[in-house]
Design a protein around this motif. Sequence first.
Motif, PDB file in Angstrom:
ATOM      1  N   MET A 430     -69.551 -52.285 -55.361  1.00  8.39           N
ATOM      2  CA  MET A 430     -68.926 -53.667 -54.724  1.00  8.39           C
ATOM      3  C   MET A 430     -67.818 -54.320 -54.604  1.00  8.39           C
ATOM      4  SD  MET A 430     -71.559 -56.682 -56.222  1.00  8.39           S
ATOM      5  CE  MET A 430     -72.968 -55.491 -56.208  1.00  8.39           C
ATOM      6  N   PRO A 431     -67.297 -55.215 -54.179  1.00  8.93           N
ATOM      7  CA  PRO A 431     -65.935 -55.513 -54.175  1.00  8.93           C
ATOM      8  C   PRO A 431     -65.713 -56.858 -55.870  1.00  8.93           C
ATOM      9  CG  PRO A 431     -65.822 -55.878 -51.990  1.00  8.93           C
ATOM     10  CD  PRO A 431     -67.660 -55.321 -52.252  1.00  8.93           C
ATOM     11  N   TYR A 432     -64.926 -56.723 -56.477  1.00  6.89           N
ATOM     12  CA  TYR A 432     -65.564 -57.424 -57.902  1.00  6.89           C
ATOM     13  C   TYR A 432     -65.550 -59.046 -57.762  1.00  6.89           C
ATOM     14  CZ  TYR A 432     -60.757 -59.155 -58.114  1.00  6.89           C
ATOM     15  OH  TYR A 432     -59.745 -59.945 -57.772  1.00  6.89           O
ATOM     16  N   PHE A 433     -65.370 -59.623 -56.878  1.00 12.47           N
ATOM     17  CA  PHE A 433     -65.069 -61.295 -56.194  1.00 12.47           C
ATOM     18  C   PHE A 433     -65.957 -61.571 -55.992  1.00 12.47           C
ATOM     19  CE2 PHE A 433     -62.778 -58.707 -53.027  1.00 12.47           C
ATOM     20  CZ  PHE A 433     -63.842 -59.370 -52.778  1.00 12.47           C
ATOM     21  N   ARG A 434     -67.189 -60.431 -56.112  1.00 11.81           N
ATOM     22  CA  ARG A 434     -69.019 -60.631 -54.996  1.00 11.81           C
ATOM     23  C   ARG A 434     -70.146 -61.370 -56.349  1.00 11.81           C
ATOM     24  NH1 ARG A 434     -70.375 -56.308 -50.730  1.00 11.81           N
ATOM     25  NH2 ARG A 434     -72.631 -58.181 -51.035  1.00 11.81           N
ATOM     26  N   LEU A 435     -69.490 -61.833 -56.687  1.00 12.63           N
ATOM     27  CA  LEU A 435     -70.608 -62.523 -58.048  1.00 12.63           C
ATOM     28  C   LEU A 435     -72.477 -62.709 -57.237  1.00 12.63           C
ATOM     29  CD1 LEU A 435     -68.611 -64.447 -60.301  1.00 12.63           C
ATOM     30  CD2 LEU A 435     -68.312 -62.125 -60.271  1.00 12.63           C
ATOM     31  N   TYR A 436     -73.322 -62.673 -58.693  1.00 12.78           N
ATOM     32  CA  TYR A 436     -74.631 -63.007 -58.508  1.00 12.78           C
ATOM     33  C   TYR A 436     -74.856 -64.511 -59.071  1.00 12.78           C
ATOM     34  CZ  TYR A 436     -75.437 -58.161 -56.896  1.00 12.78           C
ATOM     35  OH  TYR A 436     -76.419 -57.302 -55.624  1.00 12.78           O
ATOM     36  N   ASN A 437     -75.452 -64.971 -57.737  1.00 11.33           N
ATOM     37  CA  ASN A 437     -75.421 -66.600 -58.887  1.00 11.33           C
ATOM     38  C   ASN A 437     -76.416 -66.248 -60.223  1.00 11.33           C
ATOM     39  OD1 ASN A 437     -75.642 -68.948 -59.528  1.00 11.33           O
ATOM     40  ND2 ASN A 437     -75.828 -70.226 -57.499  1.00 11.33           N
ATOM     41  N   PRO A 438     -76.101 -66.620 -61.281  1.00  9.12           N
ATOM     42  CA  PRO A 438     -77.051 -66.733 -61.594  1.00  9.12           C
ATOM     43  C   PRO A 438     -78.157 -67.978 -61.762  1.00  9.12           C
ATOM     44  CG  PRO A 438     -75.543 -67.611 -63.210  1.00  9.12           C
ATOM     45  CD  PRO A 438     -75.117 -67.104 -62.081  1.00  9.12           C
ATOM     46  N   CYS A 439     -77.817 -68.520 -61.146  1.00 11.37           N
ATOM     47  CA  CYS A 439     -78.989 -69.813 -60.919  1.00 11.37           C
ATOM     48  C   CYS A 439     -79.135 -69.705 -59.652  1.00 11.37           C
ATOM     49  CB  CYS A 439     -78.580 -71.257 -61.271  1.00 11.37           C
ATOM     50  SG  CYS A 439     -78.181 -71.895 -63.036  1.00 11.37           S
ATOM     51  N   PRO A 440     -80.291 -68.609 -58.440  1.00 12.00           N
ATOM     52  CA  PRO A 440     -80.028 -68.380 -57.017  1.00 12.00           C
ATOM     53  C   PRO A 440     -80.722 -70.081 -56.829  1.00 12.00           C
ATOM     54  CG  PRO A 440     -81.337 -66.692 -58.583  1.00 12.00           C
ATOM     55  CD  PRO A 440     -81.000 -67.628 -59.858  1.00 12.00           C
TER      56      PRO A 440
END
Length: 521
Positions: A430-440
């Motif tokens: 996936m695009p590197y700038f799409r990050l998962y929020n560790p506090c969802p």
Amino acid sequence: MKTSIVWFRKSLRLHDNPALMAACENEQVDSIIPLYIIDPDIFGGKFENWSPNRLRFLIESLSDLDKQLSTRYGSQLVLIEGKAEDVFENLEGLLGESFNSLYCEYSSDPWERKKFSVIQKTLSEKNQAIQLQSIDSFHTILDVEKVISSPHFRNPKSMKDIDRVFASHFDKNEHGFYKIDDPIPEPENSKPFPQISGIHPLSIEDLTTQISREVKTDIMSVKSYFPGGETEALSRLKKKVSGQIEYVNTFKKPKTMSTNTTGEPMEPSTTGLSPYLSVGCLSVRKLWKECEKCQLQGPHSQPPESLHGQLMFREMFYLLSRTVDHWDHDQSNEMCKEIEWGEYDQEKMEAWEKGQTGFPLIDAMMRQLEATGWMHHLARHAVSCFLTRGQLWQNWKYGRDVFDRKLLDSDWALNNGNWLWLSGVAPFSMPYFRLYNPCPDAKSSLNVEAQTAEFIKFWVPELKDFPPRYIYEPHLASESIQSGSNCIIGKDYPSPIVDRKESAKENLAKFKNSLSRLKSA
């Protein structure tokens, strides 16, 4: 009397076992030795390469196979410790001219291919009459060597690519399904176990005792919701897939819950069959066909989200791991951008691995891995993103090594492929700038349960009295709420080891700069 050896490598089962069937049907064979080798090149000299969970799962799988061989055929599983090439050289010396054939499944792992080549050369030099057969399309649906040697093969990098590979090797039936061979049944009868001297196999009990002593843990006391063995694999297949028409046909993997089944924090919302595929307790063809039976009953989800789509991704990574040089490295690997990761940070790595980062979702998932040897695929997305491009800026190989040691479904081809993908360095990432929020929150693509926070409270009991609204960021709760919840952040549970927003901003800039340097180099 002529003897055949059936070498169980990643095929700890009787169903859909072409190697066992070939030995049983060979009219020149009078007796069969079912063999499993405890190779230090795989497990480590003191079994340090595998976690207690993986070792327990293996022991249970071997025990189940031994029991089935005994019950059905009056045979037994021979366990021998040593390097595979040495074991076969010794067996050839003991069996002499009676040793007429060796059957096993093909393995695409580079060291396994090298081992079989050495074994083949050694045995052929000693006795040219020995028939040696490594059977393809055994641990995979595709014949890996046939596929990669086809004139139009190109490394697949997407679902469309792997679908084209399937289309070039399989026709489709009138229902639009690829014509995958049916799994073969288990042999009705087997050949007797030979009466030979000089072979001193380990018993399951002795092996268990030896492993427990070496790893300083009673591995059979390790509890998990995944008991090993073909019997359990077929039972889970029936429970989760066979006849479960609505579940299979509506299955979309990105929509499953990373925090497990609601109301059952120990039961995954996916099939939970990957550990059984990994050691071969379950045939991938059998799983494919059981899914197909359900899909014939009506409308169903499609690849890549469907169960068939997930199995096709599995095939893609096996092909890539066979053709891409340095598949498990971050340099000289055509499927890996050479990002300038930070130096190994022991404090960060230990906090991540032990579930002490101060981010409850990450910690719950890592504690689940430690306790059970498993975590949901979206959980793997979250913790790998957090470790690499998200918050901690650590090389993906460090996380890969932890997963390799601990995951019940650990597999060299798949583990490396997944870490390349999730760290953002591969062409199929996936695009590197799409990050998962560790506090969802409940709307996150990580599909977390936020109403009761049952999963978090189960794995992070320090927070069991916390209000669910604060469960993913407990450090934001007031002192009175922390006190009333019997958990002071920074004392009873760690404060966040990084500022998640600031670290994400910095890491995205580092990633972008690394890409710029690569383009200008």
